[in-house]
Design an enzyme around this catalytic site. Structure first.
Site, short mmCIF file in Angstrom:
data_model
loop_
_atom_site.label_atom_id
_atom_site.label_comp_id
_atom_site.label_asym_id
_atom_site.label_seq_id
_atom_site.Cartn_x
_atom_site.Cartn_y
_atom_site.Cartn_z
N GLU A 72 8.61 16.09 15.81
CA GLU A 72 9.13 15.86 14.47
C GLU A 72 8.46 16.85 13.50
O GLU A 72 7.24 16.88 13.41
CB GLU A 72 8.85 14.43 14.03
N LYS A 103 0.86 -1.18 0.00
CA LYS A 103 0.00 0.00 0.00
C LYS A 103 0.90 1.22 0.00
O LYS A 103 1.42 1.64 1.04
CB LYS A 103 -0.89 -0.01 1.24
N CYS A 111 12.89 10.64 8.19
CA CYS A 111 12.60 10.24 9.56
C CYS A 111 13.83 10.36 10.45
O CYS A 111 13.71 10.60 11.65
CB CYS A 111 12.05 8.81 9.59
N GLU A 136 8.53 1.29 11.60
CA GLU A 136 9.64 2.25 11.43
C GLU A 136 9.02 3.63 11.50
O GLU A 136 8.33 4.05 10.57
CB GLU A 136 10.28 2.05 10.05
P1 ADP Z 1 2.65 10.95 7.03
O1 ADP Z 1 2.09 11.64 8.26
O2 ADP Z 1 4.09 11.08 6.88
O3 ADP Z 1 1.84 11.17 5.80
P2 ADP Z 1 1.39 8.52 7.71
O4 ADP Z 1 1.87 7.74 8.87
O5 ADP Z 1 0.11 9.26 7.82
O6 ADP Z 1 2.57 9.44 7.33
O7 ADP Z 1 1.29 7.61 6.42
C1 ADP Z 1 2.19 6.58 6.10
C2 ADP Z 1 1.42 5.49 5.40
O8 ADP Z 1 0.45 4.98 6.28
C3 ADP Z 1 0.67 5.94 4.14
O9 ADP Z 1 0.74 4.91 3.17
C4 ADP Z 1 -0.73 6.11 4.66
O10 ADP Z 1 -1.71 5.99 3.65
C5 ADP Z 1 -0.82 4.96 5.64
N1 ADP Z 1 -1.88 5.11 6.65
C6 ADP Z 1 -2.35 6.23 7.21
N2 ADP Z 1 -3.36 5.95 8.07
C7 ADP Z 1 -3.52 4.61 8.07
C8 ADP Z 1 -4.41 3.69 8.74
N3 ADP Z 1 -5.32 4.09 9.59
N4 ADP Z 1 -4.27 2.39 8.48
C9 ADP Z 1 -3.33 1.93 7.63
N5 ADP Z 1 -2.49 2.73 6.95
C10 ADP Z 1 -2.58 4.06 7.16
#
Ligand code: ADP
Length: 484
Positions: free
Chosen positions: A385, A175, A284, A250
């Site tokens: 961060e 994903k 990160c 991570e």
């Molecule tokens: P950032 O804040 O850097 O955008 P995220 O942690 O929100 O990072 O996103 C990292 C990944 O996690 C992306 O692929 C995002 O679509 C996915 N993601 C965000 N929310 C969820 C969730 N509730 N369940 C699974 N994957 C998620």
């Protein structure tokens, strides 16, 4: 942009409900491509395919390791064949400068090569258990893996999970982040051309709560490996706990970068700045808390300011650009919000660069590099961060002082130490609670070695042989040799 369908069970498909979303070029704000907006039904198809491919032996324990190895090596070759295309796509999708994207894609190729080599070398152990028995400890693939990746190194973060997972014999559903889905879709083409059988490698595009969340709750997924923000990481661990799914996380950091007075400044100054401003600060492990020994503080600050002033913002596709736009308007606003926070907390904004004046880039998500001076590690800009080109510089007195400051954080991903004194370097490296410590460097992450965080920066390790453990179960087979 080429085809932008998802890749499920060996076929290019749209979302079951036909919905799409746009991915934007962050340098201009214009639409780059329309991509399927995957949701639970699409995840279910992908997971079902991956489960079947795992359970029927299409991939995994029933496939000769040599075959898995050959396919991964072929993927490395195909990444190299399509190098320029992948580099350009990465630049357009996430905004980073060409040189950075070249480094990423080069490492993607190596990642498949490296784990292609490992596929034939994953072995167990035969611990002695007495004369009348034999105990075989064997490694087996963990099963179906949901791989959820972020937007800052889109193809590299995907490869960092896909390559060891496939080498271990797992089947996967990838994903990609909604901001940067395009190179993941290319990776699916590459996997197919290399001979990865249908169902083994699937890509579902879409938003986290819609296309990521169903991976966490699907009972046929054995393992989630996630790279992203701490808050989503906590949510993932909590959700996966309901089914005791295996989880590797991570997460973020607020990594210290420590400059001692005796450091070679010709390396320390550019290295420190690259550690904060490289990849627009969307890293990160960015060394965004810069601790400078008091006796050289003024000179170091002046030199870092000059270094930051030389950064050239622009479109990542312009070879002269050394800093691209941030990935999205949301991220730009978040980072600019932190610049306001720093000011209102009383930190001194010692430097702020300029955003590009080119009218073609007027709608791009540019944030100029900024350097704050702080006297305390307690400010929000020193604790949270930011994930953008914002440096916070804090003076320190001696080793004990800086170790205390460096460790005064919820995070523990990385640290950089600059000094000519080897004993001090190693003493500090041992004292810092972080998964990665650089001495006289900042940010290298060789695929052969190790990556991962202490404290709230994550759980588990990636890269090198350590990543394989994340995709393996370990089994004991006990044989009675005919005694009693
Ligand atoms: P950032 O804040 O850097 O955008 P995220 O942690 O929100 O990072 O996103 C990292 C990944 O996690 C992306 O692929 C995002 O679509 C996915 N993601 C965000 N929310 C969820 C969730 N509730 N369940 C699974 N994957 C998620």
């Amino acid at each position: 942009m080429g085809p932008t369908e998802m890749y499920i069970d060996g076929a290019r498909v749209g979302a079951a409900d036909g919905r799409t979303f746009d991915t934007l070029d962050p340098a201009t704000g214009s639409v780059l491509a329309s991509v399927p907006r995957g949701a639970a039904a699409d995840v279910d198809r992908a997971v079902t395919a991956a489960r079947r491919a795992f359970d029927d032996g299409t991939w995994g324990a029933a496939v000769a390791e040599r075959e898995r190895s050959r396919i991964l090596l072929r993927m490395a070759e195909l990444v190299r064949d399509r190098f320029d295309e992948l580099v350009e796509l990465e630049v357009r999708d996430c905004g980073k400068p060409l040189a950075d994207a070249r480094g990423d894609i080069d490492e993607v190729a190596f990642m498949f090569e490296y784990y292609g080599g490992w596929a034939t070398k994953i072995s167990g152990d035969i611990p002695p258990v007495g004369p009348d028995a034999m105990s075989l400890v064997v490694k087996e693939p963990v099963g179906v893996c949901g791989l959820i990746v972020p937007w800052n190194y889109p193809m590299l973060m995907a490869a960092q999970k896909v390559a060891p997972a496939l080498a271990a014999g797992c089947t996967v559903v990838l994903k990609p982040a909604e901001q940067t889905p395009l190179t993941a879709l290319r990776m699916a083409e590459i996997a197919e051309t290399a001979g990865v059988p249908a169902g083994v490698f699937n890509v579902v595009t879409g938003y986290g709560p819609e296309a990521g969340e169903p991976l966490l709750t699907h009972p046929a997924v054995d393992k989630i490996s996630f790279t992203g923000s701490r808050d989503v990481g906590i949510h993932i661990q909590r959700t996966c706990a309901a089914q005791l799914k295996r989880v590797t996380l991570e997460l973020g950091g607020k990594s210290p970068n420590i400059v001692f007075a005796d450091a070679d400044m010709t390396g320390a100054i550019p290295g420190t700045c690259a550690g904060v401003f490289g990849n627009q600060g969307e890293v990160c492990s960015a060394g965004s808390r810069v601790f400078v020994e008091r006796s050289i503080y003024d000179d170091a600050l002046a030199a870092m300011t000059a270094e930051a002033a030389a950064i050239r913002l622009g479109s990542g596709l312009d070879p002269a650009t050394t800093m691209g736009p941030l990935v999205s308007a949301e991220q730009r606003d978040r980072v600019l919000g932190y610049v306001d926070v720093g000011r209102s907390e009383g930190a001194h904004l010692a430097f702020q660069g300029d955003v590009p004046t080119d009218p073609a880039l007027a709608n791009g998500y540019f944030v100029a590099p900024a350097i704050f001076e702080a006297t305390s590690n307690d400010l929000r800009i020193a604790r949270e961060e930011i994930f953008g080109p914002v440096m916070t510089v804090i003076p320190f007195a001696d080793v004990d002082d800086v170790v205390r400051l460096a460790n005064d954080t919820e995070y523990g991903l990385a640290a950089a130490i600059w000094t000519r004194d080897i004993s001090r370097a190693l003493r500090t490296a041992k004292a810092v609670r972080a998964g990665v410590v650089w001495i006289n460097d900042s940010q290298p992450a060789p695929s052969e070695s190790l990556w991962g965080g202490y404290k709230q920066s994550g759980i588990g390790r990636e890269l090198g042989p350590y990543a394989l453990d994340a995709y393996l179960e370990t089994k004991q087979i006990y044989v009675n040799l005919g005694g009693r």
